[in-house]
Design an enzyme around this catalytic site. Structure first.
Site, PDB file in Angstrom:
ATOM      1  N   ASP A  98       9.828  51.865  28.294  1.00 20.99           N
ATOM      2  CA  ASP A  98       9.929  52.382  29.308  1.00 20.99           C
ATOM      3  C   ASP A  98       8.728  52.431  30.502  1.00 20.99           C
ATOM      4  OD1 ASP A  98       9.579  54.755  28.504  1.00 20.99           O
ATOM      5  OD2 ASP A  98      11.851  55.352  28.334  1.00 20.99           O
ATOM      6  N   GLU A 120      12.090  47.483  21.292  1.00 28.81           N
ATOM      7  CA  GLU A 120      12.912  49.027  22.002  1.00 28.81           C
ATOM      8  C   GLU A 120      13.263  48.761  23.331  1.00 28.81           C
ATOM      9  OE1 GLU A 120      11.792  54.133  22.146  1.00 28.81           O
ATOM     10  OE2 GLU A 120      11.304  53.220  23.695  1.00 28.81           O
ATOM     11  N   GLU A 134      10.908  55.221  34.760  1.00 26.51           N
ATOM     12  CA  GLU A 134      11.676  54.481  33.310  1.00 26.51           C
ATOM     13  C   GLU A 134      12.481  53.916  33.481  1.00 26.51           C
ATOM     14  OE1 GLU A 134       8.328  58.335  32.477  1.00 26.51           O
ATOM     15  OE2 GLU A 134      10.203  57.960  33.470  1.00 26.51           O
ATOM     16  N   HIS A 216       7.728  67.966  29.476  1.00 25.50           N
ATOM     17  CA  HIS A 216       6.764  67.128  30.955  1.00 25.50           C
ATOM     18  C   HIS A 216       7.384  66.720  31.844  1.00 25.50           C
ATOM     19  CE1 HIS A 216       7.406  63.922  28.266  1.00 25.50           C
ATOM     20  NE2 HIS A 216       7.186  63.276  28.932  1.00 25.50           N
ATOM     21  N   ARG A 218       9.147  64.470  34.763  1.00 33.99           N
ATOM     22  CA  ARG A 218       8.836  64.913  36.002  1.00 33.99           C
ATOM     23  C   ARG A 218       9.648  65.258  36.644  1.00 33.99           C
ATOM     24  NH1 ARG A 218       6.319  59.523  36.099  1.00 33.99           N
ATOM     25  NH2 ARG A 218       4.270  58.972  36.843  1.00 33.99           N
ATOM     26  N   HIS A 249       1.818  70.610  28.149  1.00 28.89           N
ATOM     27  CA  HIS A 249       1.368  69.579  28.648  1.00 28.89           C
ATOM     28  C   HIS A 249       0.294  70.474  29.865  1.00 28.89           C
ATOM     29  CE1 HIS A 249       1.493  65.415  30.213  1.00 28.89           C
ATOM     30  NE2 HIS A 249       1.791  65.538  29.825  1.00 28.89           N
TER      31      HIS A 249
END
Length: 375
Positions: A98, A120, A134, A216, A218, A249
């Site tokens: 993705d 996937e 994604e 991590h 967003r 991260h």
């Protein structure tokens, strides 16, 4: 004539999940000519994975730039792939999951006339803003691809509901389990040595239960990370017999709240991001994992590690249904409550840690290669 395969990826998670497929195709050089193209949407972390799996890319687009944005990255991938696709003329192009690399590469491969294969495939949250970008990336790729390698029956059902031809779908399990089996064997072999893992051994307090944390996303930036850090601080203060290890991260939106709220707490260790082999080793040493990662939701159950997922939605509902992961979002109280249950109650912990992993048996890549041989 040999079947010409081009396997494209650009980020560390993609590299981990595509590496075993590269190696499986390369076992049969009589049937296949297989080449690897990396966009290097990530750079340093991607290179670490390639070195570990002993894969040398045939094409390196080297697209990573400081402060790159989705607009320029998407355009650069599509235009950058044009001469590569025209030179190699692959029969099949393989994309994974993705990422922006996945979405843009599937478009470029479609333009070239190659058959596009999605590894996937079929993961959905049905919310185009979560996770962003994604969810849209994988949906766009899914609408373009000719063959869909779905990790589970749920993924297959999602694709069938989108009117994808059942004959073009193969349920494989997830290639990350293939990668994990390879990696666990390698990092635990007597002839493997890794300076990063040796440094970790000096940090880990083997007299305490280790809680491994990664974060991590967003959508968790801002208040989400403040809540997460607040919960971790409370857990550390309430549980002297626990050590929280957090590879932080590099994104400033993550670094700032984490270091402001969690630095200088005795049983919290904030460390630099880990290479894949060091991370596999640390997962194997952990008691519990708290994460917002997608891949960890699949990997950790294979190691018998319960997972708390710091997201409100997941494209991996199989793990929730199987009970191997629990969604806690970024709600401070919920993170604390669910973690404390697993710390305090060995019965609850043992039941969760012994549940069957819904993501397969580590033979996904073998199934994909056999499918392509028979198409």
């Amino acid at each position: 004539m040999k079947i010409k395969n081009l396997i494209i990826f650009g980020t560390r998670p993609e590299a981990i999940k595509m590496a075993p497929l590269v190696k499986e195709f390369l076992k049969d050089t009589q049937k296949f000519e297989t080449k690897v193209c990396i966009t290097a949407q990530h750079r340093e972390m991607l290179d670490q994975v390639l070195e570990f799996f002993e894969i040398t890319p045939d094409f390196d687009m080297d697209l990573m730039k400081p402060n790159q944005n989705l607009y320029s990255l998407t355009a650069d991938i599509i235009t950058g792939l044009k001469p590569i696709l025209e030179e190699f003329k692959p029969d099949y192009v393989y994309v994974h999951g993705d990422t922006t690399t996945t979405m843009a590469s599937s478009i470029a491969a479609f333009y070239s006339g190659a058959k596009v294969c999605h590894v996937e495939a079929g993961l959905r949250t049905f919310n185009k803003r979560s996770p962003f970008p994604e969810e849209v990336n994988r949906s766009v790729a899914g609408s373009i691809c000719d063959f869909h390698f779905a990790p589970t029956k749920v993924s297959e059902k999602n694709l069938l509901n989108e009117n994808i031809d059942k004959k073009s779908i193969l349920i494989t399990g997830n290639t990350v389990i293939d990668a994990l089996h390879f990696s666990s064997d390698k990092v635990n072999s007597s002839d493997y040595s890794d300076s990063e893992t040796e440094k970790l051994r000096e940090i880990v307090d083997f007299n305490k239960r280790i809680i491994l944390v990664t974060g991590h996303r967003r959508e968790n930036h801002g208040d989400g990370f403040i809540n997460i850090c607040s919960a971790l601080k409370d857990l550390a203060n309430k549980n002297d017999d626990v050590q929280i290890i957090y590879p932080v991260h590099l994104n400033p939106n993550v670094q700032k709240p984490v270091y402001e709220l969690l630095n200088n707490i005795d049983n919290i260790k904030l460390i630099d991001p880990l290479s894949y082999p060091a991370f596999v080793w640390l997962m194997s040493q952990s008691y519990l994992i708290i994460t917002d990662s997608g891949g960890v939701q699949e990997e950790a159950p294979s190691l018998g590690k319960p997972v708390l997922v710091m997201r409100d939605t997941t494209e991996r509902p199989e793990a929730v249904d199987a009970g191997t992961v629990i969604l806690v979002g970024t709600q401070k109280d919920k993170i604390i409550t669910e973690a404390q249950k697993l710390i305090d109650d060995s019965t609850i912990y043992n039941v969760m840690s012994e549940l069957h992993n819904p993501y397969g048996d580590g033979n996904a890549c073998e199934k994909i290669v056999q499918f392509i041989k028979e198409v």
